[in-house]
Design an enzyme around this catalytic site. Structure first.
Site, mmCIF file in Angstrom:
data_model
loop_
_atom_site.group_PDB
_atom_site.id
_atom_site.type_symbol
_atom_site.label_atom_id
_atom_site.label_comp_id
_atom_site.label_asym_id
_atom_site.label_seq_id
_atom_site.Cartn_x
_atom_site.Cartn_y
_atom_site.Cartn_z
ATOM 1 N N HIS A 34 0.873 -1.173 0.000
ATOM 2 C CA HIS A 34 0.000 0.000 0.000
ATOM 3 C C HIS A 34 0.906 1.219 0.000
ATOM 4 C CE1 HIS A 34 0.547 -0.301 4.572
ATOM 5 N NE2 HIS A 34 1.207 0.769 4.189
ATOM 6 N N HIS B 55 -1.536 3.817 10.394
ATOM 7 C CA HIS B 55 -0.343 4.667 10.382
ATOM 8 C C HIS B 55 -0.592 5.911 11.229
ATOM 9 C CE1 HIS B 55 -0.157 2.310 6.643
ATOM 10 N NE2 HIS B 55 1.135 2.481 6.640
ATOM 11 N N HIS C 215 10.933 -0.646 1.816
ATOM 12 C CA HIS C 215 10.922 0.815 1.796
ATOM 13 C C HIS C 215 11.397 1.368 3.128
ATOM 14 C CE1 HIS C 215 6.838 -0.025 3.357
ATOM 15 N NE2 HIS C 215 6.538 1.248 3.516
ATOM 16 N N GLU D 143 6.576 -3.777 7.612
ATOM 17 C CA GLU D 143 5.149 -4.022 7.331
ATOM 18 C C GLU D 143 4.921 -5.435 6.778
ATOM 19 O OE1 GLU D 143 3.456 0.489 6.366
ATOM 20 O OE2 GLU D 143 4.019 -0.782 4.700
HETATM 21 C C1 DHB Z 1 4.787 5.308 1.595
HETATM 22 C C2 DHB Z 1 4.724 3.946 1.883
HETATM 23 C C3 DHB Z 1 4.000 3.504 2.977
HETATM 24 O O1 DHB Z 1 3.892 2.196 3.335
HETATM 25 C C4 DHB Z 1 3.317 4.403 3.774
HETATM 26 O O2 DHB Z 1 2.586 3.914 4.790
HETATM 27 C C5 DHB Z 1 3.404 5.757 3.516
HETATM 28 C C6 DHB Z 1 4.142 6.209 2.420
HETATM 29 C C7 DHB Z 1 5.543 5.797 0.403
HETATM 30 O O3 DHB Z 1 6.248 5.025 -0.228
HETATM 31 O O4 DHB Z 1 5.418 6.986 0.092
HETATM 32 FE FE FE Z 2 2.686 1.891 5.164
#
Ligand code: DHB
Ligand code: FE
Length: 456
Positions: free
Chosen positions: A183, A230, A364, A411
């Site tokens: 996500h 979040h 990420h 995550e």
């Molecule tokens: C992004 C990724 C995430 O999982 C999130 O919760 C918020 C931002 C991103 O890559 O911008």
């Molecule tokens: Fe996220």
């Protein structure tokens, strides 16, 4: 039988469980409102007007006006909530408890002074203790019941019908498939602002075209959607490790950009309560949430799998996992929880087709000088192992996620909940891979996606 209730034969006792909570939700919320002097004054000034502000049943309002605690409990009240009403009337807990026993205040106080009520003969209905008699009730309750005899008889019949027809006459719920997807808020924004065909986004959305078709061909009744909140519904005031949404609906949250223009999420309170009851009885301590707004962690996977619709075509049980503040649950714990959820769903007495989704990830990092970290090799190995070696994958420690997939790559542990709920983990056939997709980047993130079907 939706809930497994080993406590129905305790005399003179109402256990406040999910069914009671659902029934008594607004009665209990009304009681909570009496925790400010201003509301107490308004209530005292005009009880009927104040009660009319709350979406309670007429019976609940009548029970409140009668100040009959047994009656209020029979309509879903819980003593800690009801005590706010009693306290507003200047009653002590001893006066409140005593008022439900059929004793005078003095008799009850004397009983307590002399050591309290004995458990002897009061453990199980049908023994010969002093709590085995009929429940004390106000004149108002008796009159109410007399005036509502027909409705009462129908209620009793309905309550007995499932027991008489045999538990599994119509079959049990089953998990047909699991879906895994990343996500990212920017994906939601691309959908909402009509940018999915732009060069940056097209390759990503193309990867979900087969998924949308698959979803149409394999539409379940309910999705148990494992995601993380979040800092949206749960701030630092409360941090539940595992939380299940048992409400009838969930609004999309405003994360600062305004709420996404997506449909509200319709829940399945009965199945959610059953899962909570079963999973907690399997020693996983879920937090039960009736008031929950859902953020991009839930709504973005919905958009990816369904596209833009006026109403979501499935019911959704939000299942939130803390991956924000450490300690977060281990992969092994998540995998075991998935197995408990599978057992819970398999014991639900309605032939519902259920999917379980694991969302978030892949690699990420959204913070610090290492922001932007992507590890496609590790991610793809994660997908391989999720398919073929989930038990081994579940043993991977947090620190490996952080080092290899970035701080927010954690995550991915949530995917192990969905994977643990698949049939092969419980000795069934290996799942079929209906779709697999990987793409870099979406915003700061590597996007991974899998659909696994259970094989009968
Ligand atoms: C992004 C990724 C995430 O999982 C999130 O919760 C918020 C931002 C991103 O890559 O911008
Ligand atoms: Fe996220």
């Amino acid at each position: 039988m939706a809930l497994d209730k080993p406590y129905l034969d305790v005399p003179g006792t109402t256990i406040f469980d999910a069914d009671q909570s659902r029934k008594g939700y607004w009665l209990n919320q009304f009681c909570m409102s009496l925790m400010t002097a201003e509301n107490r004054a308004r209530f005292k000034k005009d009880e009927d007007a104040y009660l009319a502000e709350w979406p309670m049943t007429d019976e609940q309002r009548a029970a409140v006006r009668a100040r009959d605690l047994n009656w209020m409990m029979s309509t879903g009240g819980n003593i800690y909530f009801l005590s706010k009403l009693g306290a507003s009337d200047g009653l002590s807990f001893q006066q409140m408890a005593g008022s439900m026993t059929g004793m005078t205040e003095q008799q009850y106080r004397d009983m307590m002074v002399h050591g309290g009520r004995s458990a002897e003969g009061n453990r199980v209905v049908g023994e010969h203790g002093d709590a085995q008699g009929a429940m004390s009730r106000s004149e108002a309750w008796t009159q109410w019941d007399n005036a509502h005899q027909v409705a009462l008889a129908a209620q009793i019949e309905a309550a007995q019908a499932p027991a008489e027809s045999g538990a599994s006459a119509n079959g049990q719920a089953t998990i047909s498939a699991s879906v895994y997807t990343s996500h990212v808020p920017a994906i939601g924004a691309a959908v909402d602002h009509g940018k999915t065909q732009e060069p940056y986004w097209k390759p990503l959305f193309d990867g979900y075209e087969p998924s949308k078709q698959w979803m149409k061909d394999n539409l379940p009744d309910v999705v148990v959607l494992v995601y993380n909140d979040h800092a949206t519904s749960f701030d630092l005031g409360v941090i539940p490790t595992f939380a299940i949404g048992t409400a009838a609906e969930f609004e999309p949250a405003d994360e600062g950009y305004g709420p996404r223009p997506v449909p509200k999420v319709i829940g399945h309170p009965e199945l959610a309560s059953h899962i909570a009851q079963s999973v907690i009885q399997q020693d996983f301590d879920l937090t039960i949430v009736n008031d929950l707004k859902v953020d991009h962690g839930l709504t973005v996977p919905m958009s990816l799998m369904f596209g833009q619709l006026k109403a979501w075509p499935v019911k959704v049980i939000p299942f939130a996992v803390n991956v924000v503040q450490y300690p977060v649950p281990s992969g092994a714990r998540c995998f075991a929880l998935g197995q408990a959820i599978r057992r819970a769903i398999a014991s639900y007495d309605e032939p519902l087709n259920v999917q379980i989704w694991g969302t978030g990830g892949m690699s990420h990092q959204l913070q610090g000088p290492r922001a932007g970290l992507i590890n496609a090799t590790w991610d793809n190995r994660f997908l391989d192992r999720l398919i073929a070696d989930p038990k081994g994958l579940a043993a991977v420690p947090h620190i490996e996620y952080v080092r290899e997939a970035g701080s927010e790559g954690i995550e991915l542990v949530m995917w192990l909940i969905a994977r643990g709920a698949m049939a092969d983990v419980a000795g069934g056939k290996a799942p079929k891979v209906a779709h697999r997709f990987f793409h870099v980047p979406a915003s700061n993130t590597a996007v991974g996606h899998l659909i696994l079907e259970n094989q009968s």
